[in-house]
Design a protein around this motif. Structure first.
Motif, PDB file in Angstrom:
ATOM      1  N   CYS A  51       0.866  -1.188   0.000  1.00 47.57           N
ATOM      2  CA  CYS A  51       0.000   0.000   0.000  1.00 47.57           C
ATOM      3  C   CYS A  51       0.901   1.236   0.000  1.00 47.57           C
ATOM      4  O   CYS A  51       2.078   1.140   0.367  1.00 47.57           O
TER       5      CYS A  51
ATOM      6  N   GLN B 263       0.861   3.541   2.054  1.00 41.04           N
ATOM      7  CA  GLN B 263       1.283   3.633   3.453  1.00 41.04           C
ATOM      8  C   GLN B 263       0.520   2.557   4.205  1.00 41.04           C
ATOM      9  O   GLN B 263      -0.478   2.037   3.709  1.00 41.04           O
ATOM     10  N   ILE B 264       1.021   2.215   5.384  1.00 41.53           N
ATOM     11  CA  ILE B 264       0.437   1.064   6.078  1.00 41.53           C
ATOM     12  C   ILE B 264      -0.353   1.518   7.303  1.00 41.53           C
ATOM     13  O   ILE B 264       0.169   2.235   8.154  1.00 41.53           O
ATOM     14  N   CYS B 265      -1.608   1.073   7.391  1.00 38.23           N
ATOM     15  CA  CYS B 265      -2.403   1.343   8.589  1.00 38.23           C
ATOM     16  C   CYS B 265      -1.826   0.445   9.692  1.00 38.23           C
ATOM     17  O   CYS B 265      -1.646  -0.763   9.478  1.00 38.23           O
TER      18      CYS B 265
ATOM     19  N   CYS C 296      -3.408  -2.935  10.419  1.00 35.79           N
ATOM     20  CA  CYS C 296      -3.791  -3.724   9.227  1.00 35.79           C
ATOM     21  C   CYS C 296      -3.827  -5.224   9.525  1.00 35.79           C
ATOM     22  O   CYS C 296      -2.873  -5.775  10.071  1.00 35.79           O
TER      23      CYS C 296
ATOM     24  N   ILE D  49       2.283  -8.024   4.213  1.00 35.85           N
ATOM     25  CA  ILE D  49       2.845  -6.837   3.566  1.00 35.85           C
ATOM     26  C   ILE D  49       4.293  -6.664   4.024  1.00 35.85           C
ATOM     27  O   ILE D  49       4.561  -6.468   5.205  1.00 35.85           O
TER      28      ILE D  49
ATOM     29  N   GLY E 211      -5.941  -6.243  -1.434  1.00 38.29           N
ATOM     30  CA  GLY E 211      -4.511  -6.565  -1.268  1.00 38.29           C
ATOM     31  C   GLY E 211      -4.128  -6.378   0.162  1.00 38.29           C
ATOM     32  O   GLY E 211      -4.759  -6.935   1.054  1.00 38.29           O
ATOM     33  N   GLY E 212      -3.241  -5.417   0.334  1.00 36.44           N
ATOM     34  CA  GLY E 212      -2.672  -4.352  -0.452  1.00 36.44           C
ATOM     35  C   GLY E 212      -3.719  -3.481  -1.152  1.00 36.44           C
ATOM     36  O   GLY E 212      -4.907  -3.607  -0.936  1.00 36.44           O
TER      37      GLY E 212
ATOM     38  N   ARG F 109      -7.605   2.334  -0.467  1.00 33.66           N
ATOM     39  CA  ARG F 109      -7.598   3.476   0.453  1.00 33.66           C
ATOM     40  C   ARG F 109      -6.968   4.700  -0.222  1.00 33.66           C
ATOM     41  O   ARG F 109      -6.740   5.716   0.416  1.00 33.66           O
TER      42      ARG F 109
ATOM     43  N   HIS G  15     -11.741   3.346   2.677  1.00 30.30           N
ATOM     44  CA  HIS G  15     -11.475   3.138   4.100  1.00 30.30           C
ATOM     45  C   HIS G  15     -11.099   4.480   4.748  1.00 30.30           C
ATOM     46  O   HIS G  15      -9.927   4.778   4.933  1.00 30.30           O
TER      47      HIS G  15
HETATM   48  S1  SF4 Z   1      -4.477  -3.275   3.180  1.00 28.48           S
HETATM   49 FE1  SF4 Z   1      -5.979  -1.777   3.924  1.00 28.48          FE
HETATM   50  S2  SF4 Z   1      -5.761  -1.793   6.141  1.00 28.48           S
HETATM   51 FE2  SF4 Z   1      -3.919  -2.752   5.293  1.00 28.48          FE
HETATM   52  S3  SF4 Z   1      -2.459  -1.080   5.088  1.00 28.48           S
HETATM   53 FE3  SF4 Z   1      -3.475  -1.243   3.131  1.00 28.48          FE
HETATM   54  S4  SF4 Z   1      -5.171   0.205   3.280  1.00 28.48           S
HETATM   55 FE4  SF4 Z   1      -4.469  -0.156   5.362  1.00 28.48          FE
END
Ligand code: SF4
Length: 599
Positions: free
Chosen positions: A312, A314-316, A319, A325, A360-361, A392, A425
């Protein structure tokens, strides 16, 4: 607390129900006590429902529900499932409180016990006025009184909602323009660069020093990011998302936005430990058991998840796929042509599937050509009637939603034949910006729906905070779809919210909004099996309360009454600890006082 004070406190709480205290103080066997308590609860229920008609109806229901929970907690089956006997623990505290092996009850345990007893004895203190005044009148007079009450209710809700910042506020828009200029200056870039999504992905901020040079950080934030890089835990922020952060360390309105992406030291350290154990131990949802072929997860009869890329922008922090990831915007995160071909072929060979969720991702990190190619292959399958794209990017990288991308996707959205929808999201109203709204509207204006999946975390769980988010989302064209309980992973303990709070939020906050705004469903995602609808009480039970004040739940799988599959036992977070944290950020626990009576 010493053992003597602990015992005194316990006995004082038991004074709420003297017959229960007598039973526990007696020298009967445990089984005899269990039977006597059951009988006591039956008698209390009988008095409430068959004898004492002065109890208001809603209080009868509260009493009945609490008695039902108490009975569940008493059951031997549930004790086995929870691996803990609530009643034996109470007995041990009373009779063997000095034992060194006995865990001390926490303040959270005492609170749970106290509220359970208050409720079964009809003293929960939920209702201030016994009967609403309008109930005593008729016609126009009743309507006017009712209208005044409803306005009072809504004014109270608005008072809470007005506390929360929104990215569409004029002052916030101005602040973010300044942030943007500061970031552009640092990178020696132009306004035109800012509009290009590739510029943002090329300049993702990946280390603590660059981040600290761009925005003021607390020491904890700096150390969290520093450790993340050191331990190889994915971290990154797009310049766009960075512009949503206030340039004030720990004092801005942006706590939810920072918590979204800046990992704590606790998180990073636990992630390192877990990775050292095994990657599988991080797979909380047990996707490995629901993936019939690489790139696919299937938990339901007609829907599956296709994961073409595992990264992604950036990473939540919370997650659920943090185990898969490897890094932020990583060049080798795509599944690879051969595996993707096999996954697509698997879908082609599985006619029961009529909906594919591409996620995904974030699939929007793929090129337009790759996205179009994937959609066109799915569109050739007659049985695939809906394609959902989980992304996202409207929140973290809205520049990615270009005219070309939307046109390429929209080609496959054919009313009556196939629907293509976007699932995004948003976590907080502070993430709703004019740019995010524009990205959403590009899909909406060509007839595509955009839904939101909210993860309910500590950082968006204050009174009416999620309600305010839903309200704003509808205004920009996003339909609330699911509100997820945060996964029970210990590395993300800081994010978790008690199940009771989700139920309370739906009943006392979301319910005040029009039906067109509260369109989402609150869900608990059962590992391996899928969504459990929390609203339906018959689909989960509280089966124990642990010495540390955490409730243990049994969740029923979605296919209950269709297939014989196992239930799932889950230990929640302590309501008392949650309320303490809310207090530490300036909220009043009294505003949440009914939380104890949601199960
Ligand atoms: S997969 Fe979804 S929850 Fe996970 S980091 Fe990416 S946007 Fe965020």
């Amino acid at each position: 607390m010493d053992k003597g004070r602990m015992r005194t406190r316990l006995l004082r709480i038991l004074d709420l129900t003297p017959p229960l205290k007598d039973i526990l103080l007696s020298r009967d066997t445990l089984e005899s006590k269990r039977d006597r308590i059951r009988q006591l609860l039956e008698d209390m229920l009988q008095v409430t429902y068959d004898e004492n008609f002065s109890i208001p109806s809603l209080e009868c229901i509260l009493i009945r529900d609490a008695i039902s929970v108490f009975k569940d907690i008493l059951s031997v089956r549930n004790e086995r499932l929870a691996n803990h006997s609530f009643i034996k623990y109470l007995e041990d505290l009373i009779h063997h409180g000095d034992s060194r092996d006995l865990p001390m009850p926490s303040a959270g345990f005492f609170k749970e016990l106290e509220h359970l007893l208050l409720c079964i004895t009809g003293k929960p203190g939920v209702y201030s006025d016994r009967v609403s005044k309008f109930e005593e009148c008729e016609g126009r007079r009743a309507a006017k009184l009712r209208s005044a009450e409803l306005s009072r209710m809504m004014r109270k809700a608005l008072k809470f909602m007005n506390r929360y910042p929104c990215g569409l506020d004029d002052e916030t828009i101005r602040r973010r323009k300044r942030n943007k200029r500061r970031i552009l200056k640092y990178f020696k870039a132009s306004e035109q660069d800012w509009e290009k999504w590739k510029w943002h992905t090329r300049h993702i901020i990946r280390d603590a020093d660059t981040l600290a040079a761009l925005v003021r950080l607390t020491d904890e934030e700096y150390r969290g990011v520093k450790l993340a890089r050191e331990y190889g835990v994915p971290f990154g922020i797009t310049p766009y998302y960075l512009s949503l952060l206030d340039n004030e360390a720990g004092k801005g309105k942006d706590a939810a936005v920072r918590a979204q992406v800046i990992p704590s030291q606790h998180y990073v350290t636990r992630m390192k430990e877990r990775r050292e154990q095994s990657k599988d131990s991080m797979d909380f949802m047990m996707e490995r058991d629901t993936s019939p072929i690489d790139g696919i997860t299937r938990r339901y009869p007609a829907i599956l998840i296709l994961k073409p890329v595992m990264t992604c922008p950036q990473i939540c922090v919370y997650c659920q796929r943090n185990w898969e990831i490897e890094d932020v915007y990583s060049s080798h995160a795509a599944i690879g042509k051969e595996k993707l071909d096999e996954a697509v072929q698997w879908i082609a060979n599985t006619p029961e599937i009529n909906e594919v969720l591409i996620t995904g991702g974030d699939p929007f990190l793929l090129s337009d050509t790759k996205i179009e190619n994937l959609l066109s292959r799915l569109a050739r399958m007659d049985h695939v009637e809906r394609i959902r794209i989980g992304t996202r990017t409207p929140v973290t990288l809205p520049q990615r939603i270009t005219r070309n991308l939307v046109a390429d996707i929209n080609r496959f959205h054919i009313p009556g034949k196939r629907e293509v929808v976007i699932v995004t999201h948003f976590e907080h109203p502070y993430e709703i910006t004019p740019q995010a709204m524009k990205a959403v509207q590009m899909f909406r204006r060509c007839g595509m729906d955009v839904y939101n999946q909210l993860v309910y975390t500590f950082f968006n769980s204050r009174k009416f905070e999620a309600a305010f988010l839903r309200h704003k989302l509808r205004l920009i064209g996003v339909t609330p779809y699911y509100t997820f309980n945060t996964k029970g992973k210990d590395e993300t303990d800081d994010y978790r919210v008690p199940i009771a709070r989700l139920l309370q939020e739906q009943k006392e906050e979301a319910r005040l909004l029009p039906g067109t705004v509260r369109t989402d469903e609150i869900v608990f995602n059962v590992p391996r099996l899928g969504k459990n609808y929390l609203r339906a009480w018959q689909h989960h039970d509280v089966i124990s309360i642990l010495p540390d004040g955490r409730r243990v739940y049994e969740f029923h799988p979605w296919e209950k009454k269709l297939e014989l599959v196992d239930t799932y036992v889950h230990t929640d977070v302590s309501i008392h600890e949650y309320l303490k944290r809310l207090k530490s950020v300036g909220d009043k626990p009294a505003d949440y006082k009914t939380i104890w009576y949601y199960y």
